[in-house]
Design an enzyme around this catalytic site. Structure first.
Site, PDB file in Angstrom:
ATOM      1  N   ASP A  13       0.983  -1.163  -0.133  1.00  0.00           N
ATOM      2  CA  ASP A  13      -0.010  -0.143  -0.008  1.00  0.00           C
ATOM      3  C   ASP A  13       0.900   1.249   0.004  1.00  0.00           C
ATOM      4  O   ASP A  13       2.104   1.253   0.291  1.00  0.00           O
ATOM      5  CB  ASP A  13      -0.874  -0.112   1.236  1.00  0.00           C
ATOM      6  CG  ASP A  13      -1.746   1.097   1.363  1.00  0.00           C
ATOM      7  OD1 ASP A  13      -2.339   1.762   0.222  1.00  0.00           O
ATOM      8  OD2 ASP A  13      -1.562   1.920   2.514  1.00  0.00           O
ATOM      9  N   ASP A  15      -0.200   5.087   1.246  1.00  0.00           N
ATOM     10  CA  ASP A  15      -0.450   6.071   2.204  1.00  0.00           C
ATOM     11  C   ASP A  15      -0.460   5.515   3.581  1.00  0.00           C
ATOM     12  O   ASP A  15      -1.229   4.673   3.872  1.00  0.00           O
ATOM     13  CB  ASP A  15      -1.699   6.853   1.788  1.00  0.00           C
ATOM     14  CG  ASP A  15      -1.747   7.578   0.475  1.00  0.00           C
ATOM     15  OD1 ASP A  15      -0.995   8.375   0.385  1.00  0.00           O
ATOM     16  OD2 ASP A  15      -2.371   7.147  -0.491  1.00  0.00           O
TER      17      ASP A  15
END
Length: 227
Positions: A13, A15
């Site tokens: 991922d 953020d």
């Protein structure tokens, strides 16, 4: 000791996991909510974490009762993004892990709920490091991704874009958000969670492994080359 399966592909991922953007998003949404006398609480933030931009705005408008449409909120957000997102810094341990996997020939990719526009802003000062990834799937602007996390779709599509199309059980996902953990598990992948300190214990329980920081990760647990 927990029993982890050997993997040979890694999906990250973006953020709050590789990049410390969450505080910037909190500031951004707090500025917008503040204009209307509303506040952006952690309860709302937990629902928004990991979702595609259009869903984030829809959740926020509904939960905070903002006097605007999700599309209007997205427009305000995009104006602030241009100014704030280029300041994004890497999370502790992110660079070391990415470079380590790349040097050992482990295929790596990014699966983010963000749009291409916002990803480009976030990577302003990190282009060289992110050139090491085989590909980046950006759910908010990728025509192939129809549903955001917690749907498994983004991780399934991300795995399919590696040249050798690995099976789900050969992919390890790194996530910070409960929605992302659910998505990775639904895709049949193991998931290492590095959660925000405010995430409830209940929302950490599904992950294969929970770490305080990427600095604590031991690659050999999953059959990857050790540091």
């Amino acid at each position: 000791m927990a029993n982890y399966s050997k993997v040979d592909h890694v999906i990250f991922d973006l953020d709050g996991l590789l990049l410390g953007t969450e505080e910037i998003y909190v500031e951004m949404f707090s500025i917008i909510c503040g204009k209307y006398g509303k506040s952006y609480t952690f309860d709302v933030r937990e629902k928004v974490l990991g979702t595609v931009e259009s869903d984030s705005c829809a959740i926020l408008v509904k939960e905070v009762n903002l006097p605007m449409s999700p599309q209007e909120l997205l427009s305000q957000q995009r104006l602030l993004q241009r100014e704030m997102l280029p300041k994004t810094k890497l999370m502790p341990g992110a660079e070391r892990l990415v470079r380590h996997l790349h040097q050992h020939g482990i295929p790596i990719a990014v699966a983010t709920s963000s749009s291409e526009e916002s990803v480009n802003l976030k990577l302003t000062n990190h282009k060289e490091l992110f050139s090491l990834f085989h590909h980046i799937v950006m759910a908010s602007s990728d025509p192939e991704v129809k549903k955001g996390k917690p749907s498994p779709e983004i991780f399934q599509i991300c795995a399919s874009r590696f040249p050798d199309k690995p099976k789900p059980d050969k992919c390890l996902v790194f996530e910070d958000a409960p929605n992302g953990v659910k998505a990775a598990l639904a895709a049949g992948m193991q998931v290492v969670m590095v959660p925000d300190e405010h995430i409830s214990e209940e929302n950490k329980q599904l992950a294969t492994l929970v770490l305080h920081s990427l600095e604590d990760f031991k690659p050999e647990l999953f059959g990857l080359p050790q540091y």
